[in-house]
Design a protein around this motif. Structure first.
Motif, PDB file in Angstrom:
ATOM      1  N   ALA A 185      -7.636 -12.995  32.639  1.00 33.66           N
ATOM      2  CA  ALA A 185      -7.064 -13.056  33.985  1.00 33.66           C
ATOM      3  C   ALA A 185      -5.546 -13.199  33.909  1.00 33.66           C
ATOM      4  O   ALA A 185      -4.988 -13.444  32.838  1.00 33.66           O
ATOM      5  CB  ALA A 185      -7.671 -14.226  34.741  1.00 33.66           C
ATOM      6  N   ASP A 186      -4.885 -13.011  35.056  1.00 31.01           N
ATOM      7  CA  ASP A 186      -3.423 -13.200  35.175  1.00 31.01           C
ATOM      8  C   ASP A 186      -2.653 -12.410  34.110  1.00 31.01           C
ATOM      9  O   ASP A 186      -1.726 -12.915  33.484  1.00 31.01           O
ATOM     10  CB  ASP A 186      -3.056 -14.695  35.065  1.00 31.01           C
ATOM     11  N   VAL A 187      -3.078 -11.160  33.898  1.00 25.76           N
ATOM     12  CA  VAL A 187      -2.458 -10.349  32.842  1.00 25.76           C
ATOM     13  C   VAL A 187      -1.074  -9.873  33.286  1.00 25.76           C
ATOM     14  O   VAL A 187      -0.903  -9.318  34.374  1.00 25.76           O
ATOM     15  CB  VAL A 187      -3.336  -9.133  32.477  1.00 25.76           C
ATOM     16  N   VAL A 188      -0.093 -10.124  32.423  1.00 28.23           N
ATOM     17  CA  VAL A 188       1.271  -9.662  32.682  1.00 28.23           C
ATOM     18  C   VAL A 188       1.789  -9.012  31.396  1.00 28.23           C
ATOM     19  O   VAL A 188       1.772  -9.626  30.334  1.00 28.23           O
ATOM     20  CB  VAL A 188       2.200 -10.831  33.082  1.00 28.23           C
ATOM     21  N   THR A 243       5.259  -7.528  25.414  1.00 29.11           N
ATOM     22  CA  THR A 243       4.638  -8.857  25.377  1.00 29.11           C
ATOM     23  C   THR A 243       3.533  -8.890  26.440  1.00 29.11           C
ATOM     24  O   THR A 243       3.704  -8.308  27.510  1.00 29.11           O
ATOM     25  CB  THR A 243       5.681  -9.948  25.745  1.00 29.11           C
ATOM     26  N   ILE A 244       2.437  -9.550  26.128  1.00 28.84           N
ATOM     27  CA  ILE A 244       1.385  -9.717  27.146  1.00 28.84           C
ATOM     28  C   ILE A 244       1.074 -11.200  27.314  1.00 28.84           C
ATOM     29  O   ILE A 244       1.044 -11.949  26.337  1.00 28.84           O
ATOM     30  CB  ILE A 244       0.109  -8.905  26.783  1.00 28.84           C
ATOM     31  N   ASN A 245       0.939 -11.595  28.548  1.00 25.01           N
ATOM     32  CA  ASN A 245       0.505 -12.958  28.866  1.00 25.01           C
ATOM     33  C   ASN A 245      -0.775 -12.853  29.683  1.00 25.01           C
ATOM     34  O   ASN A 245      -0.889 -11.980  30.533  1.00 25.01           O
ATOM     35  CB  ASN A 245       1.569 -13.679  29.708  1.00 25.01           C
ATOM     36  N   TYR A 246      -1.742 -13.718  29.385  1.00 32.13           N
ATOM     37  CA  TYR A 246      -2.984 -13.714  30.143  1.00 32.13           C
ATOM     38  C   TYR A 246      -3.673 -15.057  29.975  1.00 32.13           C
ATOM     39  O   TYR A 246      -3.270 -15.861  29.114  1.00 32.13           O
ATOM     40  CB  TYR A 246      -3.903 -12.570  29.684  1.00 32.13           C
ATOM     41  N   THR A 247      -4.687 -15.262  30.779  1.00 34.06           N
ATOM     42  CA  THR A 247      -5.459 -16.506  30.647  1.00 34.06           C
ATOM     43  C   THR A 247      -6.928 -16.162  30.440  1.00 34.06           C
ATOM     44  O   THR A 247      -7.440 -15.179  30.985  1.00 34.06           O
ATOM     45  CB  THR A 247      -5.316 -17.408  31.891  1.00 34.06           C
ATOM     46  N   ILE A 248      -7.550 -16.940  29.585  1.00 36.15           N
ATOM     47  CA  ILE A 248      -8.992 -16.812  29.401  1.00 36.15           C
ATOM     48  C   ILE A 248      -9.590 -18.195  29.672  1.00 36.15           C
ATOM     49  O   ILE A 248      -9.157 -19.182  29.050  1.00 36.15           O
ATOM     50  CB  ILE A 248      -9.339 -16.305  27.989  1.00 36.15           C
TER      51      ILE A 248
END
Lengths: 157, 329
Positions: A72-75, B37-42
């Motif tokens: 989720a919340d992929v940037v 760059t990649i930002n994400y939440t699991i």
């Protein structure tokens, strides 16, 4: 004994892979237009190994969720490379919002909302040559096994 | 922690991107890198990942500009030798390059063909041709080497044929070509660039011609006046005593080449003498003394002087002789 250690290491690697979740890969391409035997112009994309000033490079970033959970919340953020000027966003997945930074990545917004302040303290609208980063903000989670790509073009100065 | 510092570096590099600007483009040999760059939440936990770094290297583009510098056709005289035309050669590529030069003076569309002599470099860098100081160009021997964006002045020397006549135009062309390579724009010359980089032929094919010209001008003709005086005293002698008459003769001749236009001769009546009315003549033909329709007057145009408008004086044409007499007071 030796075999037992090998098995343990493999198990750890597998656990690591499951944890590495979303993989990102970048390629740089240029377009080459040639004329075929029928006299038609054909544009092909080739890896941008060598470029000269004025050439446009298409940076394509592919992503894939190799994990077992949705991300989720992929940037995805990409700085505009040094000596390059952003020309346009080429490709954006459905539901991803594009924003730009003109201040080294502190603030992201639609290009029309961006301003820069010059050495004299004058504020003016940001130009493409002021852009420092491009960012895709995904509205939807990336399901396990999902993959896709984003891309932008930039011109070598 | 390591990840954080790498991210910071990426951001710092991108800031440089907007502050650096190169007039002739990004230097050859520069590596352009990009990394996403990649930002994400699991399940509520934040993660950051980086892509590979993709590197693109900047090849050397071969480009130049060559511009004739003289503001107008260079004024020359028939038979003049070693007349210089100035050109400015700029390396508009993004790497150091050497250029070979050639001149061509038998061109169509002009009135005469200058006689090609040679090319000189601006050795002392003052932008002006200095004979004996500015080195003779020897093809392959001292080809000018220019860094990206650097320029130099070049002088193309021609002799002017003696048979030319006033106002004729003669053109001469300087050509400059990259020693690294010429050809169809976009042609890649593998490994031929600076430090073994690939070279790419630029928009003008790696070579350019620039044309300059000469125009034959009349040598500024000059007018010489020879003045003589003959004294006749009242006693039949030639003593300059009171009552003696002085006859002045002014011979006007042209020197140089061409014609001098609108020549007006003035001569002051000497102090302590009085002009003898009716004695002002041109080639023996008298003028009225008044400022009127004829070409001569006494004291009318200039107080205390005779003035004769003799018009055009051509070299080789008949001389013009003005005479007048005065009496010593």
């Amino acid at each position: 004994m030796k075999r037992a250690i090998t098995i343990t290491v493999c198990a750890l690697l597998l656990a690591g892979a499951a944890y590495a979740d979303v993989e990102l890969n970048t390629v740089a391409l240029t377009e080459i237009t040639t004329t075929n035997e029928a006299g038609q112009e054909v544009t092909n994309r080739v890896e941008a190994g060598k470029v000269v000033p004025g050439d446009e490079v298409i940076y394509t970033i592919t992503f894939a969720n190799h994990g077992t959970e949705p991300a989720a919340d992929v940037v995805i953020t990409n700085p505009i490379p040094e000596h390059m000027v952003f020309t346009k966003v080429e490709e954006s997945p459905r539901g991803a919002k594009v924003s730009i930074s003109a201040d080294g990545g502190s603030r992201y917004d639609a290009p029309r909302n961006l301003t820069v302040t010059d050495a004299k303290g004058q504020t003016r609208p940001a130009k493409a040559s002021d852009f420092t980063h491009v960012r895709w903000t995904f509205q939807n989670p990336l399901e396990p096994g999902a993959e896709g790509s984003v891309s932008f073009r930039a011109q070598l100065q | 922690m390591r990840l954080v510092s790498r991210l910071f570096l990426v951001a710092a590099f991108s800031l440089l991107a907007v502050t650096c600007a190169f007039a002739g483009g990004t230097p050859a040999g520069t590596d352009i890198t990009s990394q996403a760059t990649i930002n994400y939440t699991i399940t509520g936990t934040g993660h950051t990942g980086l892509s590979n770094v993709v590197t693109t290297s900047v090849a050397e583009v071969l480009d130049l500009s060559l511009v004739w510098q003289d503001a107008a056709a260079v004024a020359v005289q028939p038979g003049a030798v070693g007349q210089a035309l100035s050109f400015r050669l700029t390396n508009t590529g993004n790497g150091s390059d050497a250029f070979n030069l050639a001149g061509q003076s038998t061109l169509a569309g002009d009135d005469f063909d200058p006689i090609l002599r040679n090319i000189h470099l601006d050795t002392n860098g003052n932008g002006r041709f200095d004979p004996g100081i500015d080195e003779l160009y020897i093809p392959g021997g001292n080809d000018p080497v220019l860094a990206a964006d650097a320029f130099t002045l070049l002088f193309l020397l021609n002799d002017i044929p003696p048979s030319t006549t006033v106002n004729q135009l003669g053109a001469s062309t300087l050509s400059a070509a990259s020693n690294t390579g010429v050809g169809v724009p976009g042609t890649v010359i593998s490994g031929a660039g600076e430090n073994g980089l690939d070279a790419v032929v630029g928009a003008n094919g790696g070579r350019l011609d620039s044309q300059g010209s000469y125009r034959i001008m009349a040598l500024s003709a000059q007018v010489a006046i020879l003045k003589s005086a003959v004294v006749a005293d009242p006693f039949g002698g030639s003593q300059p005593v009171a009552g003696a008459t002085i006859t002045y003769q002014l011979s006007v001749i042209a020197t140089g080449t061409g014609t001098t236009n609108d020549v007006v001769v003035s001569d002051a009546i000497p102090l302590n003498t009085t002009y003898n009315p009716g004695t002002l003549m041109l080639n023996g033909t008298p003028f009225t003394d008044a400022l009127d329709g004829d070409s001569g007057d006494v004291g009318g145009t200039t107080t205390g002087a005779i003035t004769v408008d003799i018009g055009d004086v051509a070299v080789g044409g008949p001389g013009q002789t003005i005479t007048f007499t005065v009496t010593i007071d």
